[in-house]
Design a protein around this motif. Structure first.
Motif, PDB file in Angstrom:
ATOM      1  N   SER A  73     101.904 -57.679 -78.467  1.00  0.00           N
ATOM      2  CA  SER A  73     102.268 -56.419 -77.824  1.00  0.00           C
ATOM      3  C   SER A  73     103.417 -56.695 -76.874  1.00  0.00           C
ATOM      4  O   SER A  73     103.299 -57.572 -76.006  1.00  0.00           O
ATOM      5  CB  SER A  73     101.080 -55.847 -77.043  1.00  0.00           C
ATOM      6  OG  SER A  73     100.007 -55.565 -77.905  1.00  0.00           O
ATOM      7  N   GLN A  75     106.210 -55.231 -74.030  1.00  0.00           N
ATOM      8  CA  GLN A  75     106.614 -54.167 -73.107  1.00  0.00           C
ATOM      9  C   GLN A  75     108.072 -54.400 -72.755  1.00  0.00           C
ATOM     10  O   GLN A  75     108.481 -55.536 -72.508  1.00  0.00           O
ATOM     11  CB  GLN A  75     105.777 -54.196 -71.831  1.00  0.00           C
ATOM     12  CG  GLN A  75     104.350 -53.754 -72.041  1.00  0.00           C
ATOM     13  CD  GLN A  75     103.562 -53.772 -70.740  1.00  0.00           C
ATOM     14  OE1 GLN A  75     103.962 -54.392 -69.770  1.00  0.00           O
ATOM     15  NE2 GLN A  75     102.448 -53.077 -70.736  1.00  0.00           N
ATOM     16  N   THR A 104     103.109 -45.824 -78.952  1.00  0.00           N
ATOM     17  CA  THR A 104     102.767 -45.200 -77.678  1.00  0.00           C
ATOM     18  C   THR A 104     101.705 -46.049 -76.998  1.00  0.00           C
ATOM     19  O   THR A 104     101.102 -46.921 -77.621  1.00  0.00           O
ATOM     20  CB  THR A 104     102.207 -43.777 -77.899  1.00  0.00           C
ATOM     21  OG1 THR A 104     101.016 -43.871 -78.684  1.00  0.00           O
ATOM     22  CG2 THR A 104     103.224 -42.881 -78.593  1.00  0.00           C
ATOM     23  N   GLY A 105     101.464 -45.793 -75.730  1.00  0.00           N
ATOM     24  CA  GLY A 105     100.437 -46.518 -74.995  1.00  0.00           C
ATOM     25  C   GLY A 105     101.033 -47.537 -74.051  1.00  0.00           C
ATOM     26  O   GLY A 105     102.198 -47.444 -73.674  1.00  0.00           O
ATOM     27  N   GLU A 106     100.243 -48.522 -73.674  1.00  0.00           N
ATOM     28  CA  GLU A 106     100.696 -49.552 -72.729  1.00  0.00           C
ATOM     29  C   GLU A 106     101.845 -50.380 -73.261  1.00  0.00           C
ATOM     30  O   GLU A 106     102.775 -50.717 -72.555  1.00  0.00           O
ATOM     31  CB  GLU A 106      99.531 -50.477 -72.364  1.00  0.00           C
ATOM     32  CG  GLU A 106      98.921 -50.146 -71.033  1.00  0.00           C
ATOM     33  CD  GLU A 106      97.880 -51.173 -70.644  1.00  0.00           C
ATOM     34  OE1 GLU A 106      98.243 -52.352 -70.457  1.00  0.00           O
ATOM     35  OE2 GLU A 106      96.709 -50.773 -70.532  1.00  0.00           O
ATOM     36  N   ALA A 107     101.771 -50.746 -74.524  1.00  0.00           N
ATOM     37  CA  ALA A 107     102.840 -51.541 -75.142  1.00  0.00           C
ATOM     38  C   ALA A 107     103.908 -50.601 -75.700  1.00  0.00           C
ATOM     39  O   ALA A 107     103.642 -49.430 -75.989  1.00  0.00           O
ATOM     40  CB  ALA A 107     102.278 -52.403 -76.258  1.00  0.00           C
ATOM     41  N   ASP A 108     105.109 -51.130 -75.840  1.00  0.00           N
ATOM     42  CA  ASP A 108     106.189 -50.370 -76.469  1.00  0.00           C
ATOM     43  C   ASP A 108     106.345 -50.749 -77.942  1.00  0.00           C
ATOM     44  O   ASP A 108     106.731 -49.918 -78.758  1.00  0.00           O
ATOM     45  CB  ASP A 108     107.508 -50.623 -75.720  1.00  0.00           C
ATOM     46  CG  ASP A 108     107.423 -50.121 -74.286  1.00  0.00           C
ATOM     47  OD1 ASP A 108     107.187 -48.918 -74.096  1.00  0.00           O
ATOM     48  OD2 ASP A 108     107.570 -50.950 -73.371  1.00  0.00           O
ATOM     49  N   THR A 139     101.950 -59.761 -74.665  1.00  0.00           N
ATOM     50  CA  THR A 139     100.605 -60.321 -74.757  1.00  0.00           C
ATOM     51  C   THR A 139     100.358 -60.659 -76.223  1.00  0.00           C
ATOM     52  O   THR A 139     100.911 -60.019 -77.123  1.00  0.00           O
ATOM     53  CB  THR A 139      99.518 -59.344 -74.258  1.00  0.00           C
ATOM     54  OG1 THR A 139      99.596 -58.134 -75.011  1.00  0.00           O
ATOM     55  CG2 THR A 139      99.692 -59.043 -72.786  1.00  0.00           C
TER      56      THR A 139
END
Length: 161
Positions: A73, A75, A104-108, A139
Motif C-alpha cells: 500500500s 501513500q 480510495t481509502g488510506e492508501a493511494d 506498508t
C-alpha cells in the motif's frame, strides 16, 4: 471510447478464451455453436476493438524460482496530476510490479509485487522511494501462500449489453 456491443456469442467466447486462449477455433466453435471461421472473425474483431488486449502465459511460480509475493500500500505526499502521472509511469514500467491500482481509502495505490526474495524487494522499494519523492510511505504484506491468482473478468453470458 464507447464500449463495444457484445452479443451472447461474444460473451461466451470471451469467457472461454480467458480460461484458455490456446483453444483452437474448432474447439471454441463446438462450445459456442458457431463455425470456426465465425469464431476467428469474432476474435479478430474483439482484438481490434481492444476488448481482448493481449494473450499471456500463466507460469507456475514453483517452476520459475518460487518468487515471493508482496502486497504493498502506497501513500503519496501530494495528488498533483503530474506527480501521479510520473508514479503511474514508473509502476507501469517496473517488471516486478504485477498489478497496480489507484484506490480510495488510506492508501493511494495498492500493488502486487513479485521478487525473488525479500532482499530484492527491499532494493526495489528503496529505488521506488528514491526515484519517486512524492511517495510518502508504504506498508507491506508478505504473501504466505498463493490461494488464487488470475486476471479473468466474469462476463455475464445472458443478455446483450
Amino acid at each position: 471510447m464507447a464500449a463495444m456491443k457484445l452479443d451472447r456469442f461474444d460473451r461466451r467466447l470471451l469467457n472461454l478464451v480467458q480460461d484458455d486462449a490456446d483453444q483452437t477455433a474448432e474447439r471454441l466453435a463446438e462450445q459456442v455453436a458457431l463455425s470456426p471461421s465465425a469464431i476467428q472473425r469474432r476474435l479478430r474483431r474483439l482484438r481490434e476493438a481492444g476488448v481482448i488486449q493481449r494473450h499471456a502465459a500463466v507460469l507456475d511460480p514453483r517452476q520459475v524460482g518460487k518468487p515471493t509475493f508482496f502486497l504493498v500500500s502506497l501513500q503519496v505526499e501530494r495528488e498533483r496530476p503530474e506527480l501521479l502521472a510520473q508514479l503511474r509511469r514508473w509502476l507501469a514500467e517496473c517488471a516486478q510490479v504485477q498489478q497496480a491500482f489507484y484506490v480510495t481509502g488510506e492508501a493511494d495505490f495498492v500493488l502486487v509485487v513479485a521478487t525473488p526474495d525479500t532482499e530484492a524487494f527491499d532494493a526495489l522499494m528503496l529505488r521506488l522511494v528514491a526515484e519517486n519523492p512524492n511517495v510518502r510511505r508504504f506498508t507491506t504484506n508478505v504473501a504466505l501462500s498463493l490461494v488464487k491468482r488470475g486476471l479473468a473478468i466474469a462476463v455475464a453470458e445472458d443478455g446483450d449489453e
